[in-house]
Design an enzyme around this catalytic site. Structure first.
Site, short mmCIF file in Angstrom:
data_model
loop_
_atom_site.label_atom_id
_atom_site.label_comp_id
_atom_site.label_asym_id
_atom_site.label_seq_id
_atom_site.Cartn_x
_atom_site.Cartn_y
_atom_site.Cartn_z
N PHE A 48 0.29 1.33 6.86
CA PHE A 48 0.91 1.73 8.12
C PHE A 48 0.88 3.24 8.33
CE2 PHE A 48 4.83 2.83 10.47
CZ PHE A 48 4.47 2.29 11.69
N ALA A 49 1.04 4.00 7.24
CA ALA A 49 1.10 5.45 7.38
C ALA A 49 -0.27 6.06 7.70
CB ALA A 49 1.67 6.08 6.12
N ASN A 91 0.82 -1.20 0.00
CA ASN A 91 0.00 0.00 0.00
C ASN A 91 0.86 1.26 0.00
OD1 ASN A 91 -1.90 1.98 0.36
ND2 ASN A 91 -3.02 0.94 1.98
N ASP A 92 1.50 1.56 1.13
CA ASP A 92 2.24 2.83 1.21
C ASP A 92 3.36 2.92 0.17
OD1 ASP A 92 0.66 3.69 3.29
OD2 ASP A 92 1.96 2.83 4.83
N VAL A 93 3.99 1.77 -0.17
CA VAL A 93 5.13 1.83 -1.10
C VAL A 93 4.70 2.06 -2.54
CG1 VAL A 93 6.65 0.43 0.36
CG2 VAL A 93 5.24 -0.68 -1.38
#
Lengths: 482, 97
Positions: free
Chosen positions: A448-449, A408-410
């Site tokens: 996570f973010a 997701n975040d990456v």
């Protein structure tokens, strides 16, 4: 106290009665030299998959030679206890290597950092009390010993907490107390005061257990608030500490092999920590003491409303039928779903259609450095298909379909576009530039973010909702039918 | 503890050598790298033996034996699992045309 007489000391000591002892010492020196050389070669050979297994052999031989050499030098030692220790250690270590599933490698690594640090702390403690018994502690030895034991004990508890979080024994939702940093720094400050006090008066032996307890407490408090996605950095840092404490042990014991091997481990941990921090565009202090603040930008409703396109496995199968070049983008969700073998199955199916397959690996995908590569290698993915971020990023535009699994975040383009985002400046995989994107994910929940991902609402993106493995199995089935 | 100077130089050189050698390790192999260096730093088993030879109290022997156990766990486990991981890294088989 038996000390290895190094060459300069030997000349003065060469009394005939000591010839045997000196011969053994020279044997010891030779064995340590060979071991140190083999350890360095071991790491050198690890640099490429072709020679990497030779590196493991070199390390094993070096270790064996070092242990035999040591047993020859220190004859006064109680072989019985060493033998028992080695047997028990092997009995614990072997199952941890043989039956450990590859998805659990981060946990195992955290646990082995704990063991390494424990060994250093125990040996440092034993050495202190032996010197104390002989009333033979000079201040300098004491200072290094204090740092060594402090590092060893904080790495021990820190690694145990990291293990607990990765194994999900400790809920990763624990974010620590509001004034966690104040608590951490007080403990560290107290530990430093005790360490300095001990250095000033090394015979105050009651201070020593206090130092250990403060070290243990600091390690616990330091790692408890750190969340899952920061684990790759934390594990690398703990790796570095464990190596450093082994190296300091070498300073105290006049043992050059320990200094060298510990320094090699320490520098490896340092490099990995730097790589991980760069890959998240964060600093050490930010990982250790910073808190992720939710961004003030658009809420998920604004971004997703009416724009997210959900697809069925059949839709995706049809899209893949005509694809010439497909890039898989695996994330931690792939490891959780244990879907690496199913991904490989889908890849085989696509290759049968003449499609080119690659895998884009973000440095912090997974829970430790290089985790995704090991998982995919386990599923028989040839390593020349595993591409690093910098290598594959310019080629996303020439890719027909990018399939994101559990990441997701990456892959969040906000990192490039929104300077106020908590992940602003973080290097990401430019998945959004692919002609078509398929995201396999349980729901639209943030990573996570804690921020929404505009990729999911992009025109070229299809969402395939569901458990990673199940969705992939259905996809493979749809491909076979089609 | 004497000879601080040669020790500091050894530490410095080993660290720089380590940084140079490890910088060349492909990110592909970062996980095996970590388990291998972890096994190598279990060289503290040597320290446990050395310290055990210095002392003659039960306390010393117990701590050092525990030290040997902890280090040995990493030696056996670390080298073994590194090899297990590396065995899985294969190149693409030559294509049959």
């Amino acid at each position: 106290m038996i000390n290895l007489p190094w060459p300069s000391g030997l000349l003065a000591q060469a009394a005939p009665a000591e010839v045997d002892y000196i011969a053994n010492s020279w044997l010891g020196i030779a064995s340590y030299l060979i071991a140190a050389a083999l350890f360095i070669l071991s790491l050198k050979w690890l640099s490429h998959p072709r020679t990497a297994r030779r590196g493991v052999r070199a390390g094993e031989i070096g270790m064996t030679i070092a242990v035999i050499g040591t047993l020859l030098i220190y004859r006064a030692v109680s072989y019985k206890w060493i033998f028992i220790g080695m047997v028990v250690g092997s009995l614990i270590g072997a199952p941890m290597a043989v039956w450990m599933p590859m998805t659990a490698v981060p946990q195992r690594t955290a646990l082995s950092h704990a063991f390494g640090a424990l060994a250093a702390a125990l040996v440092g403690t034993a050495h202190y009390y032996t010197l104390y018994g002989d009333a033979a502690i000079d201040r300098f030895t004491m200072a290094i010993l204090a740092v060594e034991v402090l590092l060893g004990s904080l790495t021990f508890t820190g690694s145990l907490v990291a293990f607990g979080k990765l194994q999900e024994l400790v809920p990763s939702s624990i974010k620590g107390l509001p004034n966690q940093n104040a608590i951490n720094f007080s403990i560290l400050g107290a530990a430093l005061v005790v360490g300095i006090w001990l250095t000033a008066s090394p015979m105050q032996h009651w201070l020593f257990p206090i130092l250990i307890i403060l070290g243990l407490a600091f390690g616990l408090c330091l790692v408890i608030p750190i969340g899952g996605a920061d684990m790759p950095t934390v594990i690398s840092l703990l790796n570095s500490y464990a190596g450093l404490s082994a190296s300091l042990m070498g300073f105290v014991l006049d043992n050059y092999l320990l200094i060298i091997a510990g320094a090699l481990d320490g520098s490896s941990g340092l490099i990995l920590s730097i790589v991980m921090c760069k890959a998240m565009n964060r600093s050490f202090t930010n990982v250790l003491f910073g808190r992720m603040e939710p961004s003030a930008g658009g809420t998920s409703d604004d971004i997703y409303a009416g724009k997210v396109k959900s697809a069925t496995p059949e839709d995706v199968a049809m899209l893949l039928e005509g694809a010439q070049r497909v890039i898989f983008v695996p994330g931690y969700g792939l490891a959780v779903a244990q879907a690496q073998h199913t991904v490989r199955e889908l890849a085989t199916e696509l290759e049968r259609n003449g499609c080119t397959i690659e895998y884009a690996i973000h440095p912090v995908a997974g829970r430790m450095p290089g985790h995704m590569n090991v998982l995919l290698a386990e599923a028989d993915v040839p390593y020349d298909q595993l591409k690093e971020m910098d290598e594959i990023n310019p080629t996303f535009a020439q890719c027909d379909v990018a399939i994101v699994i559990g990441a997701n975040d990456v892959v969040n383009p906000l990192a490039r576009t929104d300077p106020n985002s908590p992940i602003a400046g973080m290097p990401i995989l430019n998945v959004d530039q692919a002609r078509n994107v398929v995201v396999i994910k349980r729901s639209l929940s943030p990573g996570f973010a804690g921020i929404p991902n505009p990729l999911f609402a992009a025109d070229n993106c299809l969402m395939l909702f569901g458990d990673g493995k199940k969705a992939l199995i259905e996809l493979v089935a749809a491909m076979k039918e089609g | 503890m004497h000879n601080l100077e040669p020790k500091l130089f050894t530490f410095l050189l080993a660290t720089f050598l380590g940084l140079e050698v490890i910088r060349r390790v492909s990110p592909l192999l970062h996980t095996p790298l970590m388990s291998l260096t972890n096994a190598i730093s279990a060289i503290s088993v040597v320290a446990a033996i050395q310290v055990m030879s210095e002392g003659h109290t039960t306390f010393n022997h117990v701590l050092c034996t525990l030290g040997v156990i902890a280090a040995m766990t990493n030696i056996i486990g670390g080298f073994w699992i590194t090899d297990r991981m590396l065995k899985m890294f294969r190149r693409e088989k030559p294509r049959r045309d």
